[in-house]
Write a protein that holds these residues in place. Structure first.
Motif, PDB file in Angstrom:
ATOM      1  N   ASP A 387      -3.674 -10.710   3.849  1.00 43.22           N
ATOM      2  CA  ASP A 387      -3.522  -9.425   4.542  1.00 43.22           C
ATOM      3  C   ASP A 387      -3.019  -8.339   3.586  1.00 43.22           C
ATOM      4  O   ASP A 387      -3.676  -7.319   3.374  1.00 43.22           O
ATOM      5  N   THR A 388      -1.854  -8.561   3.005  1.00 45.21           N
ATOM      6  CA  THR A 388      -1.260  -7.560   2.114  1.00 45.21           C
ATOM      7  C   THR A 388      -2.060  -7.379   0.823  1.00 45.21           C
ATOM      8  O   THR A 388      -2.355  -6.237   0.438  1.00 45.21           O
ATOM      9  N   PRO A 389      -2.442  -8.462   0.118  1.00 40.26           N
ATOM     10  CA  PRO A 389      -3.268  -8.261  -1.080  1.00 40.26           C
ATOM     11  C   PRO A 389      -4.585  -7.560  -0.789  1.00 40.26           C
ATOM     12  O   PRO A 389      -5.030  -6.706  -1.569  1.00 40.26           O
ATOM     13  N   GLY A 390      -5.212  -7.883   0.338  1.00 44.24           N
ATOM     14  CA  GLY A 390      -6.471  -7.237   0.684  1.00 44.24           C
ATOM     15  C   GLY A 390      -6.303  -5.757   0.957  1.00 44.24           C
ATOM     16  O   GLY A 390      -7.134  -4.932   0.552  1.00 44.24           O
ATOM     17  N   THR A 391      -5.203  -5.410   1.646  1.00 44.32           N
ATOM     18  CA  THR A 391      -4.925  -4.002   1.918  1.00 44.32           C
ATOM     19  C   THR A 391      -4.674  -3.240   0.623  1.00 44.32           C
ATOM     20  O   THR A 391      -5.164  -2.110   0.448  1.00 44.32           O
ATOM     21  N   ASN A 392      -3.916  -3.836  -0.286  1.00 45.45           N
ATOM     22  CA  ASN A 392      -3.671  -3.191  -1.583  1.00 45.45           C
ATOM     23  C   ASN A 392      -4.977  -2.985  -2.347  1.00 45.45           C
ATOM     24  O   ASN A 392      -5.187  -1.945  -2.990  1.00 45.45           O
ATOM     25  N   TRP A 393      -5.854  -3.965  -2.274  1.00 48.09           N
ATOM     26  CA  TRP A 393      -7.140  -3.900  -2.995  1.00 48.09           C
ATOM     27  C   TRP A 393      -7.999  -2.763  -2.466  1.00 48.09           C
ATOM     28  O   TRP A 393      -8.522  -1.960  -3.233  1.00 48.09           O
ATOM     29  N   ILE A 394      -8.166  -2.681  -1.136  1.00 46.83           N
ATOM     30  CA  ILE A 394      -9.024  -1.636  -0.572  1.00 46.83           C
ATOM     31  C   ILE A 394      -8.385  -0.263  -0.735  1.00 46.83           C
ATOM     32  O   ILE A 394      -9.087   0.740  -0.884  1.00 46.83           O
TER      33      ILE A 394
END
Length: 404
Positions: A387-394
């Protein structure tokens, strides 16, 4: 069955623990949903046996229904009117194109790998086709994620729960004894059509009954918390009246009613949304804890590596292929497509619908439940951790592209 006192103690402990760990969860790969499932598993029949629920019991089924009603109402309120008017095509593509393709690919993998017959396989595909609004909530509420992506994921996860139910019930009815008189298209049209009709009607009436704040006399003004209770009551009323004969889809009705209220009465949406989070948190932790208590290692892996293969195909083949195909030809950036392809978690809806199957005379019902449960358990861990890594990526790609 677990006593009320034991269940109350466990739920209270989870709420206390969840509050104490909430700050840590936001800064790490931890997920409160994952912690609830793990706690339920440790306390359930799979380990210590403190919690003992029957998957086919009415209590488990009703807890899942309450969770869906509250969650769908909250998510419907969050649908943005301007985005709904200008960017409706993305969620529509995913609902009309991606969702059936996902179910089809899952069905093929189940038939080939596990050996379920085609009707049983398509039932499993219908169970695993909807995405979960609870596990997606961290993504769709984070302002760093582009608004179009948040809107698309939120509307998709809210509507596909209700849209998957007719297919689930249709395939389940086809697998039951004495199913020769079942007319699936009539059932689907009635279920969806009445769901939308009752949702629209209840939403319009509900938006009209509550006085506007600027028109209220000071001595007769309705407190904000009472308006929130009004909204919650309207959600359960909408579900109940829709599910009465001739039996429309109450989940669709709740979501549609919430959208109508949010669009017609933004003041009510503000009163509802800010005060529903605590209730949503309670029912979420409850349903995931109960779900965890139903899991056993023997049940999850009763079909061995074949079941694992179905789960892998669901997340790495079915959902990505369906989303990329559905969004082909749009101007959406590849990063946004990849983000939406991955964040299609399986959760409350799949749990609730799988429990419905256990209450019916479906020969392969237990096997189907076990595979669906393995997919949900894997989804809670995988999507919670990303959740958090994906949000940071996008967010980094959004900033680089200069999009909203």
């Amino acid at each position: 069955m677990t006593s009320f006192q034991t269940g109350a103690a466990v739920l209270g402990g989870l709420l206390v623990l969840g509050a104490l760990l909430s700050g840590l969860a936001r800064r790490s790969a931890l997920s409160l949903a994952a912690l609830s499932v793990l706690a339920g598993f440790i306390l359930g029949d799979g380990a210590t046996g403190v919690l003992h629920f029957k998957a086919s019991s009415g209590l488990v089924h009703e807890v899942a229904n309450v969770a869906l009603i509250v969650i769908l109402f909250r998510d419907g309120l969050e649908v943005d009117r301007q985005l709904l008017q200008s960017h409706w095509h993305l969620p529509l593509r995913k609902l009309v194109i991606a969702m059936p393709i996902t179910g089809f690919i899952v069905a093929v993998s189940a038939h080939v790998l596990v050996g379920l017959n085609w009707t049983e396989s398509f039932l499993l595909g219908a169970l695993l086709s909807p995405t979960d609004p609870v596990l997606s909530s961290g993504v769709v509420s984070d302002p760093r994620v582009p608004r179009m992506v948040r809107h698309s994921l939120n509307l998709e996860s809210g509507l596909n729960d209700g849209l998957a139910l007719p297919a689930v019930l249709a395939f389940a009815a086809a697998l039951e004894p004495n199913s020769s008189h079942f007319v699936w298209w009539h059932f689907v049209l009635q279920d969806i059509g009445l769901g939308f009709a009752f949702g629209l009607a209840c939403g319009v009436i509900g938006s009209l009954l509550m006085p506007h704040g600027e028109r209220e006399r000071p001595d007769r003004s309705i407190p904000a918390h009472q308006k929130a209770l009004y909204g919650l009551g309207l959600a359960f009323f909408t579900y109940g009246v829709t599910a009465l004969p001739p039996h429309g889809n109450g989940f669709i009705a709740v979501f549609v009613a919430a959208i109508v209220i949010g669009i017609r009465r933004p003041d009510l949406r503000e009163s509802f949304s800010g005060r529903l989070e605590a209730i949503v948190e309670i029912v979420t932790l409850s349903i995931f804890a109960v779900f965890g208590s139903l899991l056993t290692l023997h049940g999850l892996f009763s079909d061995g590596w074949a079941a694992v293969g179905v789960v892998v195909a669901t997340f790495l083949i079915a959902r990505p292929a369906a989303v990329w195909f559905a969004l082909a030809g749009t101007r959406l950036a590849n990063a946004s497509k990849a983000f939406m392809a991955w964040f299609g978690p399986k959760g409350v809806a799949t749990i609730a619908f799988s429990l419905l199957i256990l209450g019916r005379e479906v020969e392969a019902g237990q096997r189907i439940f076990n595979i669906a449960a393995l997919a949900v358990f894997a989804s809670i861990l995988l999507h919670g951790a990303t959740d958090t890594p994906g949000t940071n990526w996008i967010a980094r790609r959004r900033d680089a592209a200069g999009v909203e």
